[in-house]
Design a protein around this motif. Structure first.
Motif, PDB file in Angstrom:
ATOM      1  N   SER A 370      70.513 105.423  58.951  1.00 18.36           N
ATOM      2  CA  SER A 370      70.742 105.777  60.351  1.00 18.36           C
ATOM      3  C   SER A 370      70.131 104.727  61.276  1.00 18.36           C
ATOM      4  CB  SER A 370      70.131 107.144  60.659  1.00 18.36           C
ATOM      5  OG  SER A 370      68.733 107.017  60.868  1.00 18.36           O
ATOM      6  N   PRO A 371      70.584 104.687  62.532  1.00 16.34           N
ATOM      7  CA  PRO A 371      69.977 103.773  63.515  1.00 16.34           C
ATOM      8  C   PRO A 371      68.632 104.269  64.027  1.00 16.34           C
ATOM      9  CG  PRO A 371      71.730 105.021  64.551  1.00 16.34           C
ATOM     10  CD  PRO A 371      71.747 105.405  63.099  1.00 16.34           C
ATOM     11  N   ARG A 372      68.160 105.398  63.494  1.00 16.02           N
ATOM     12  CA  ARG A 372      66.879 105.973  63.921  1.00 16.02           C
ATOM     13  C   ARG A 372      65.748 104.970  63.777  1.00 16.02           C
ATOM     14  NH1 ARG A 372      63.039 108.421  60.345  1.00 16.02           N
ATOM     15  NH2 ARG A 372      61.636 109.891  61.386  1.00 16.02           N
ATOM     16  N   GLN A 395      73.998 100.230  63.741  1.00 15.48           N
ATOM     17  CA  GLN A 395      72.992 100.151  64.778  1.00 15.48           C
ATOM     18  C   GLN A 395      73.534 100.730  66.083  1.00 15.48           C
ATOM     19  OE1 GLN A 395      69.877  99.214  64.012  1.00 15.48           O
ATOM     20  NE2 GLN A 395      70.657  98.986  61.917  1.00 15.48           N
ATOM     21  N   ALA A 396      72.623 101.040  66.988  1.00 11.58           N
ATOM     22  CA  ALA A 396      73.005 101.593  68.290  1.00 11.58           C
ATOM     23  C   ALA A 396      72.456 100.695  69.386  1.00 11.58           C
ATOM     24  CB  ALA A 396      72.477 103.011  68.439  1.00 11.58           C
ATOM     25  N   THR A 400      68.898 104.689  70.994  1.00 10.60           N
ATOM     26  CA  THR A 400      69.104 105.876  70.169  1.00 10.60           C
ATOM     27  C   THR A 400      68.481 107.113  70.810  1.00 10.60           C
ATOM     28  OG1 THR A 400      67.073 105.464  68.913  1.00 10.60           O
ATOM     29  CG2 THR A 400      69.114 104.513  68.053  1.00 10.60           C
ATOM     30  N   ASP A 404      70.909 110.793  66.817  1.00  4.88           N
ATOM     31  CA  ASP A 404      71.318 109.736  65.892  1.00  4.88           C
ATOM     32  C   ASP A 404      70.625 109.851  64.541  1.00  4.88           C
ATOM     33  OD1 ASP A 404      73.014 108.465  67.775  1.00  4.88           O
ATOM     34  OD2 ASP A 404      71.242 107.641  68.749  1.00  4.88           O
ATOM     35  N   SER A 405      69.663 110.764  64.424  1.00  2.00           N
ATOM     36  CA  SER A 405      69.048 111.023  63.133  1.00  2.00           C
ATOM     37  C   SER A 405      70.008 111.845  62.289  1.00  2.00           C
ATOM     38  CB  SER A 405      67.729 111.772  63.319  1.00  2.00           C
ATOM     39  OG  SER A 405      66.818 110.994  64.067  1.00  2.00           O
ATOM     40  N   ALA A 442      75.258 108.151  68.585  1.00  2.00           N
ATOM     41  CA  ALA A 442      75.596 106.762  68.924  1.00  2.00           C
ATOM     42  C   ALA A 442      77.067 106.477  68.626  1.00  2.00           C
ATOM     43  CB  ALA A 442      74.703 105.803  68.141  1.00  2.00           C
TER      44      ALA A 442
END
Length: 637
Positions: A370-372, A395-396, A400, A404-405, A442
């Motif tokens: 994730s992007p987290r 990616q965001a 984030t 986004d998690s 995201a």
């Protein structure tokens, strides 16, 4: 319809050309005819099939008609179904006649060499490359569909490598080759014909950064495999071997389907004819194959577990031990992420999601990062990525949010909705819908999930929660009846109903959180008398009911497929809802074994009434409920 090519003739000198097996040649009869010619006669050697097309009628030769008028758009088509043994060993002669007939006023001679040039893949999805009558230029979904499948080579077969295999242009092991799909170029016929012609394997510019192609010639040694197509390499000249009729290429995917990339990739082989010196080569035949890059497929928690991951942090030893005991019951291995690697980040479910990619020749799991990017951000690459375990991330750039998690990313078991099958289930994500201006997943992650096509995402309303994850109010458990599963939904209404029952039975002074230190211990009477809490849970129930209706429509469910799990929430509309006691819906599902957060509910007859109710709801399905104490290690964080 066979591929067709126009061939110019001449009455001044013989013409030579190649006829590729399975194609047709259209002879330019009128273009080479003397100016006073009005009719023609055509004949060929036994290896040539001839047809005259006159006034829309196609007549196979020889026929009762000896001479054909040049007027009326006359056309001669030819095909060959036997490979030539020598160059120019078959021929066709065209004789032209004037008004008087008699002696021809001109002749054209065409020398033919029949060869086979074929680019083939596993279009039938049998696990092996073979010749097929299927259309190689199209691709269709489903068990009855056709078209070759390409895997993104996103694992890391060489432990010494720093990056996944799709980030380099080298073949590092035979295991690396096994991740790739084969593409076979077959060339048959007189080998000398290929000295005057050139074979080009090429890929479209728009697809070049999505694939890599390797070729080892006649050698089986790894060192001989070279990167020949992909990236900046758009074309490769193939030199057919004098001793082998097949050239085997290995194709890897470099990118998953996404915005601007449907997943379809085309490869072409073109036979070029060399004209007189100083002139450019001209294409005389092209064969095309189409691959689809296999999508990333997310796995529902109702499948049999293969491995359990848990983080070891300060003061969660008992929780890790309890999860380990559950994994042992479920007969699946446990991987513990130690403190030096997780750096006190215990939320591994928020960091990664597991799925897989599949082709007829190979299947392997792929972790979605994730992007987290919390303190666990290095764990997927350092500990999960490896031989036959792939990695993908998004990616965001816009920043984030907690949505986004990947606690905000779930997938249903297989469902059928109004006659449409979703054999891989449907992805569920939380959003601010139906409110405007709230948090959303995201765009890069959502676009990626949609682009995979096979698990059409459903957007739920989760922004009413403080954290905002769908796994805070829903889960799935396996069942042997009906659709093979049940949807579990957190239910404040069911919880209030249960507490009122216990109050009426005389247990109104039973307390919550018995045995926990420094935790307020409200009684059933106080909880039921708290009008603010009840008003807030009415709001929460309305949010969950909205999602209930969406899930029933999107997954084709009825009320009999849903189980309401008693759960209360606290908080306010501005900041969002949190679980009042450990969230029992947010459970660990290992086959029939359920690891449920221990709610510390009121004790009635020595038993937690919340645990007792959940057992009564789930154990008739053949499930076993283990309540795990995660109060201080997860709930109050």
């Amino acid at each position: 319809m066979a591929q067709q090519r126009r061939v110019q003739l001449s009455t001044l000198h013989p013409t030579s050309t190649v006829c590729v097996l399975g194609t047709e040649l259209s002879l330019d009869i009128c273009g080479s005819a003397p100016k006073d010619a009005v009719a023609f006669h055509v004949q060929g050697t036994p290896g040539v099939k001839l047809y005259v097309v006159h006034e829309t009628q196609s007549v196979k030769l020889p026929s009762s008609v000896c001479r054909w008028p040049l007027a009326g758009g006359a056309e001669v088509l030819l095909a060959m179904d036997t490979l030539s043994k020598d160059v120019g060993d078959e021929k066709v002669r065209i004789s032209y006649f004037g008004e008087a007939g008699g002696v021809p006023v001109g002749r054209s001679m065409l020398y033919l060499t029949c060869v086979e040039v074929s680019l083939d893949t596993d279009a039938s999805r049998s696990g092996a490359v073979s010749r097929t009558l299927l259309d190689k230029t199209t691709w269709t979904w489903g068990p009855e569909g056709h078209g070759a499948i390409l895997l993104v080579n996103c694992d890391r077969d060489d432990p010494k490598a720093e990056l996944p295999d799709n980030r380099d242009t080298a073949v590092r092991s035979y295991a690396d080759l096994k991740d790739m799909s084969q593409m076979v170029l077959r060339t048959r016929g007189p080998r000398t014909i290929f000295t005057g012609h050139r074979l080009i394997l090429h890929v479209d510019y728009s697809d070049a950064d999505k694939v890599g192609v390797f070729y080892g010639g006649n050698s089986a040694t790894l060192e001989e495999y070279k990167h020949v197509l992909g990236g900046s390499k758009l074309a490769y000249t193939v030199k057919p071997s004098r001793h082998q009729e097949e050239s085997v290429f290995y194709v890897e995917g470099l990118a998953f389907p996404d915005v601007g990339f449907s997943g379809l990739v085309a490869f072409h082989v073109t036979l070029l004819e060399s004209p007189e010196k100083g002139l450019l080569e001209t294409p005389i035949f092209t064969d095309t194959v189409v691959f689809r890059v296999a999508p990333w497929i997310m796995t529902p928690n109702t499948l049999a577990p293969l491995e359990v991951f848990v983080c070891s942090v300060d003061e969660n030893e008992d929780f890790v031990a309890a999860v380990g005991a559950m994994a042992e019951k479920a007969k699946c291995p446990l991987t513990v992420c130690p403190l030096p690697e997780n750096r006190q980040d215990r939320w591994i479910q928020d960091e990664v999601e597991f799925g897989y990619v599949q082709a007829p020749h190979k299947t392997f799991p792929v972790v979605f990062d994730s992007p987290r990017d919390g303190e666990l951000r290095d764990f997927p690459v350092k500990r999960i990525l490896g031989p036959d375990f792939g990695y993908v991330a998004r990616q965001a750039p816009e920043g984030t949010s907690s949505l986004d998690s990947f606690g905000n990313l779930e997938v249903s078991p297989p469902v059928t909705v109004q006659g449409k099958d979703y054999p891989l289930g449907r992805i569920l994500i939380g959003s601010s819908f139906p409110r405007f201006g709230g948090r959303r997943m995201a765009k890069a992650v959502k676009d990626f999930l949609i682009a995979q096509q096979v698990q059409a995402p459903v957007e739920l309303f989760s922004d009413w929660l403080f954290v905002g994850h769908v796994d805070e109010f829903l889960s799935f458990v396996p069942a042997s009846d009906r659709k093979g599963f049940r949807l579990l939904l957190a239910s404040p209404s069911a919880c209030y109903q249960l507490l009122k029952e216990k109050q009426e039975e005389g247990f109104g002074e039973a307390v919550m959180f018995e045995g926990l230190v420094d935790v307020p211990k409200p009684t059933i009477n106080k909880i039921l008398a708290n009008e603010g809490l009840q008003k807030f849970n009415n709001y929460v129930q309305s949010c969950i009911s909205w999602n209930r209706d969406i899930l029933k429509r999107a997954l084709g469910l009825s009320e009999q497929d849903i189980i309401d799990i008693p759960q209360l929430f606290c908080g306010d509309v501005a900041t969002g809802a949190e679980a009042f006691f450990p969230d029992m819906v947010n459970m660990l599902v290992l086959g029939k074994h359920l690891g449920i957060p221990k709610p510390f509910g009121p004790l009635v007859g020595g038993q937690c009434c919340l645990e007792e109710r959940v057992r009564a709801l789930l154990e008739p399905l053949g499930l076993t409920c283990t309540f795990i104490d995660d109060f201080f290690s997860y709930h109050v964080l």
